[in-house]
Design an enzyme around this catalytic site. Structure first.
Site, PDB file in Angstrom:
ATOM      1  N   GLY A 578       0.842  -1.196   0.000  1.00  0.00           N
ATOM      2  CA  GLY A 578       0.000   0.000   0.000  1.00  0.00           C
ATOM      3  C   GLY A 578       0.871   1.238   0.000  1.00  0.00           C
ATOM      4  CG  ASP A 690       9.243  -8.190  -4.302  1.00  0.00           C
ATOM      5  OD1 ASP A 690       9.847  -8.307  -5.405  1.00  0.00           O
ATOM      6  OD2 ASP A 690       8.394  -7.318  -4.081  1.00  0.00           O
TER       7      ASP A 690
END
Ligand SMILES: *[C@@H]1O[C@H](CO)[C@@H](O)[C@H](O)[C@H]1NC(C)=O
Ligand SMILES: *[C@@H]1O[C@H](CO)[C@@H](O)[C@H](O)[C@H]1NC(C)=O
Ligand SMILES: *[C@@H]1O[C@H](CO)[C@@H](O)[C@H](O)[C@H]1NC(C)=O
Ligand SMILES: *[C@@H]1O[C@H](CO)[C@@H](O)[C@H](O)[C@H]1NC(C)=O
Ligand SMILES: *[C@@H]1O[C@H](CO)[C@@H](O)[C@H](O)[C@H]1NC(C)=O
Ligand SMILES: *[C@@H]1O[C@H](CO)[C@@H](O)[C@H](O)[C@H]1NC(C)=O
Ligand SMILES: *[C@@H]1O[C@H](CO)[C@@H](O)[C@H](O)[C@H]1NC(C)=O
Ligand SMILES: *[C@@H]1O[C@H](CO)[C@@H](O)[C@H](O)[C@H]1NC(C)=O
Ligand SMILES: *[C@@H]1O[C@H](CO)[C@@H](O)[C@H](O)[C@H]1NC(C)=O
Ligand SMILES: *[C@@H]1O[C@H](CO)[C@@H](O)[C@H](O)[C@H]1NC(C)=O
Ligand SMILES: *[C@@H]1O[C@H](CO)[C@@H](O)[C@H](O)[C@H]1NC(C)=O
Ligand SMILES: *[C@@H]1O[C@H](CO)[C@@H](O)[C@H](O)[C@H]1NC(C)=O
Length: 852
Positions: A578, A690
């Site tokens: 976010g 990631d």
């Protein structure tokens, strides 16, 4: 009525041609093969006026002799001596010619029982790499091979190749440059079948009657009538026929009959080129007409033709034609309105001969000759084209052999155990396609030359068992080059480098990168390497007690979140989870606040993961300060890192300083330590999923910390599918992508990509060049072997190239498409530490790298 070809190619000619004056013999090459040393060279041949030279400067092998004395008088002088070849399979003349020029090339062979054994030889004649003719002197006493051929290089190799027990021989070699535009073919060269003019009592016409030294045989059939003129015949066309040929002609005696010439081809499918020369030399009335058609095997070829009055007219077949069954029948048939019979003055027939195999690249030939002569090597079979024909290729060589129409290149040279002394020959560098070089077990001295490393095609160099000294040049330290050096006691094996990568005397310099890593790892372990000086390495600590005990204090309300971010005032960025906002807790402690809505996975899983993350504590991992869950408001509160992420710094946007090489190595090491902790330091172990430059954050001292780990399961990403395969395009382990099985080695792959980015500053995926991936880009560059071209051009050139190579090796092995070949993060750390030690040692190994 059939013409015997044998008759026409007989060499014997006794008629005396008057030499009017010495004419130019521009570009002629006239070699009397086997001319004895005590006879003058050159000499003027009395019948032709040609200057003949001894052949001794054009060939290094063979012996000389002359035909049996009683036969000598029957032949022109150049044909009475000969050179024969008792040794070697292939013996070659090397003649200097003009490239791209058409030549009439004649090779003459007369046995004449020179050896008194009466066994005439049989052998092959080659033009460079191609078979020209099979010479069989058992059927004839002498023969001549003649072609019209356009040269393809500045030298012409004419070779005699032994095919059985008998010894090849040669009597004369004659080359006559021709003018362009005549005797042209669609493809191939022309082999002379016969060439005739029409005079019953005449003699063979040659130079100087013929400026090109074509040989015209006199010929008249019984059913023909020969006519001659003393008047001059216009000779204005490019074929420049001998005047004597034009002043004679043949007509059928029966003036209504056709004039017919018949011959047989050597091979039934041979392509023929015909050249018929006409000039009407007959005195005739003004109301007379001579007109005829030209037919070949009944097919109309040309016509009707009205020959010019006392002026030459040449009719050629234009393109190659075939004769059914190999039997050819040319007819000149008068037309109905013609009052006179057909006539012909001269006629030539050639067949197409193909020389399809290209000669070996001229510079390769020059280089290999230089190399062999530098070492005083001479082998009897090292003559002629080095690569072709295949069965006669020079031993010690192999060549590329893909396409006949492309010049073969020398791809390997093996002079192992050849007794070479002196230094490694500089001419080797001219063999620009060389892949394998074996000079092992000789007595070579001197240094290993720098140029070997610059020969990009080389993949194997074996210099074992010599007496080389000095050190190994930097340029030989490159990927995909196997270098063998054992058994050179004076050679310094580990010279200019402190870094032991790849120069392990008897071990190939560069092998598969992962193997290098393993070797390194072993070396490092043996040396009991400890923490590298000058770098602060944190102890691997478990800080479990931090977490559960203080859990409550780490939970924030949503209003606290609003407060700490000053109502989400300052945006730091946007992550997969976010938006990220700047915030302050406890008055001064800066934090990064990631805010999101609850995802489909639900609160329970979120809480479990947050609990886990709160326990993870490592100086190279961005620590989770706290969290918020309230209704559907979620927030994660992290420590704030003022220097942003590595990606920004590499891109160098906004005037941000370009971090130097040693800092990059340190950042890489720190990121690796963080990752290692996730893999093996914490319980349960974690896979980051990631790893990318954007997730390596830098604190105020540019210490690296990994961000965004451990979240992907719950807070995967943008779409439902991506929760199955998490990660960032370009960094994503292809094996994980294929199999869906996630493991630590997937992070190693991503870390390899990060490292490649740090080294090269190339885009991970280059949108402009066919989506080229950074691993492909580096793969291409590694072939070029110039580390300068691989390294980030923005880096100051003060780095140590050994550490650069080692880091590159490491990165490529991490990014290996097969996970089993990737090192573990612990191994990665060992190599990076060694790189840093090398870099920090203060001794720069970058000779020759400075910009000038
Ligand atoms: C050359 O030497 C040979 C014998 O070796 C001899 O028969 C011949 O006559 C010599 N020729 C000349 C021109 O001296
Ligand atoms: C070769 O020469 C010898 C001696 O002059 C002669 O007897 C023989 O007939 C010739 N052979 C041919 C095929 O011309
Ligand atoms: C051609 O033949 C004639 C006689 O038939 C002769 O006089 C003449 O010399 C010959 N010409 C040549 C060039 O041989
Ligand atoms: C051509 O003319 C001559 C006289 O000039 C004559 O004798 C002869 O018959 C003529 N021939 C033809 C075919 O007309
Ligand atoms: C030539 O004459 C022959 C017989 O006299 C005839 O068959 C043929 O058709 C004629 N050709 C032409 C082209 O007139
Ligand atoms: C032939 O001679 C030329 C010129 O001297 C040289 O460059 C070339 O290498 C030679 N070729 C061979 C195969 O010996
Ligand atoms: C080989 O080439 C080098 C130059 O590259 C030259 O100096 C040397 O003389 C040559 N050696 C021979 C034997 O041709
Ligand atoms: C060989 O090379 C020529 C020219 O480079 C090309 O035209 C030809 O198609 C090639 N032949 C083969 C069999 O590859
Ligand atoms: C070179 O030749 C030697 C002996 O002829 C052979 O043992 C060696 O394998 C060869 N080298 C290469 C690279 O093939
Ligand atoms: C090297 O030279 C030494 C003597 O100079 C000789 O005994 C030895 O055989 C040579 N070795 C080779 C491989 O030529
Ligand atoms: C190589 O050996 C030959 C003969 O063995 C000798 O003449 C020559 O000088 C040597 N060359 C070098 C550079 O040692
Ligand atoms: C030199 O090394 C190459 C590469 O391993 C090998 O193929 C070759 O056989 C070696 N040469 C000799 C003479 O052993």
């Amino acid at each position: 009525m059939e013409i015997s070809i044998g008759l026409l190619s007989v060499l014997i000619t006794l008629a005396i041609i008057h030499i009017v004056q010495a004419q130019e013999q521009l570009g002629f090459i006239s070699l009397d093969c086997g001319l004895p040393k005590n006879e003058t060279s050159p000499y003027t041949e009395t019948q032709t006026g040609l200057s003949f030279y001894s052949d001794e400067n054009f060939i290094q092998s063979g012996k000389t002799d002359r035909v049996q004395a009683n036969l000598e008088s029957g032949f022109l002088k150049p044909y009475t001596t000969l050179r024969y070849f008792p040794e070697g399979i292939r013996n070659c003349y090397n003649l200097s010619v003009e490239m791209g020029r058409k030549y009439l090339i004649k090779a003459s062979f007369l046995y004449g029982n020179y050896d008194g054994r009466n066994i005439a030889p049989v052998f092959d004649l080659y033009l460079g790499p191609n078979l020209w003719a099979k010479v069989d002197l058992q059927q004839v006493n002498g023969t001549q091979e003649e072609i019209l051929h356009t040269t393809t290089s500045n030298s012409l190799l004419i070779c005699l190749v032994k095919t059985g027990e008998t010894k090849p021989l040669i009597s004369a070699l004659e080359l006559r440059p021709m003018r362009t535009g005549i005797y042209t073919t669609q493809y191939g060269s022309l082999k002379n079948l016969f060439r005739m003019y029409f005079n019953k009592s005449g003699s063979r016409l040659r130079y100087m009657k013929d400026v090109y030294d074509r040989s015209w045989a006199p010929f008249v059939m019984n059913e023909w009538t020969q006519i001659s003129t003393a008047l001059e015949v216009g000779n204005s066309n490019a074929f420049v026929l001998p005047a004597d040929a034009l002043q004679n002609a043949a007509m059928p005696t029966d003036s209504s009959a056709p004039l017919t010439i018949t011959w047989n081809l050597e091979n039934r499918d041979d392509q023929c080129y015909l050249y018929a020369h006409f000039a009407d030399i007959q005195d005739s009335q003004a109301n007379d007409t001579r007109e005829f058609d030209i037919l070949l095997n009944g097919q109309h070829l040309y016509g009707p033709l009205v020959p010019y009055k006392r002026n030459v007219n040449t009719i050629s077949s234009g393109s190659g034609i075939t004769c059914k069954g190999g039997g050819c029948n040319l007819e000149l048939i008068r037309t109905n309105r013609s009052t006179l019979p057909p006539l012909i003055n001269a006629f030539e027939v050639y067949t197409v001969i193909l020389f399809p195999q290209s000669e070996t690249d001229e510079s390769d030939v020059g280089a290999i000759k230089n190399i062999t002569s530098s070492y005083g090597l001479s082998r009897i079979n090292w003559q002629g084209d080095p690569c072709f024909p295949q069965q006669l290729r020079w031993d010690a060589l192999s060549c590329s052999n893909k396409n006949m129409s492309m010049a073969p290149r020398i791809t390997s040279l093996n002079l192992s155990s050849s007794g070479l002394n002196g230094t490694i020959a500089a001419a080797i560098q001219s063999l620009t396609q060389l892949e394998t070089l074996d000079l092992s077990y000789n007595n070579l001295t001197g240094e290993v030359p720098e140029f070997l490393g610059k020969m990009k095609s080389l993949s194997v160099i074996n210099l074992s068992g010599n007496n080389l000294n000095g050190s190994i040049p930097q340029s030989l330290r490159r990927k995909r080059l196997k270098l063998y050096l054992e058994g050179n006691p004076r050679l310094i094996k580990q010279p200019k480098k402190k870094f032991p990568v790849a120069i392990v005397s008897s071990v190939p310099v560069a092998i598969v990168a992962s193997v290098v890593i393993v070797v390194l790892f072993l070396v490092l372990r043996k040396r009991n390497s400890t923490i590298v000086e000058g770098i602060h390495l944190p102890p691997r600590t478990s800080t479990e007690n931090d977490t559960f005990a203080n859990k409550k204090s780490k939970r924030f309300t949503y209003s606290e979140v609003i407060k700490m971010t000053k109502n989400f005032q300052r945006v730091l960025g946007k992550g997969g989870f976010g938006m990220v906002y700047h915030g302050t807790v406890k008055g001064s402690e800066q934090v990064a606040v990631k805010v999101s809505q609850l995802s489909t996975q639900g609160y329970k899983q979120f809480k479990a993961e947050v609990d886990l993350l709160l326990r993870v504590h490592h100086t190279n991992l961005v620590s989770l300060v706290g969290y918020c869950y309230e209704g559907n408001h979620l927030a994660l509160i992290y420590e704030f890192l003022p220097n942003g992420d590595l990606k920004q710094h590499l891109s160098g946007k906004g005037g941000i300083s370009i971090i130097n090489w040693s800092t990059r190595l340190r950042i890489a090491l720190e990121a690796a330590l963080g990752l290692e902790y996730l893999h093996i330091g914490c319980t349960p172990p974690m896979v980051h999923r990631d790893v990318k430059t954007a997730n390596i954050l830098l604190d105020e001292n540019f210490k690296a910390k990994l961000a965004d780990f451990g979240l992907s399961r719950s807070f995967g990403g943008e779409s439902q599918e991506s929760s199955a395969i998490a990660g960032t395009h370009g960094y994503l382990d292809p094996e994980y992508y294929r199999t869906g099985r996630l493991a630590e080695k997937s992070d190693v792959y991503s870390f390899g990509i990060v490292l490649l980015e740090m080294i090269t500053n190339q885009p991970v995926i280059n949108q402009t060049s066919e989506n080229c991936h950074i691993t492909q880009w580096v793969g291409f560059q590694i072939n070029g072997a110039n580390i300068l071209e691989i390294m980030d051009p923005k880096l100051p050139k003060d780095y140590d190239i050994n550490s650069a190579w080692a880091a590159l090796d490491l990165a490529m092995s991490c990014a290996d498409s097969s996970s089993s070949k990737r090192p573990s993060m612990s191994e990665v750390i060992q190599v990076l530490k060694k790189c840093i030690a090398c870099e920090n040692s203060g001794i720069r190994n970058n000779r020759g790298l400075e910009k000038t």
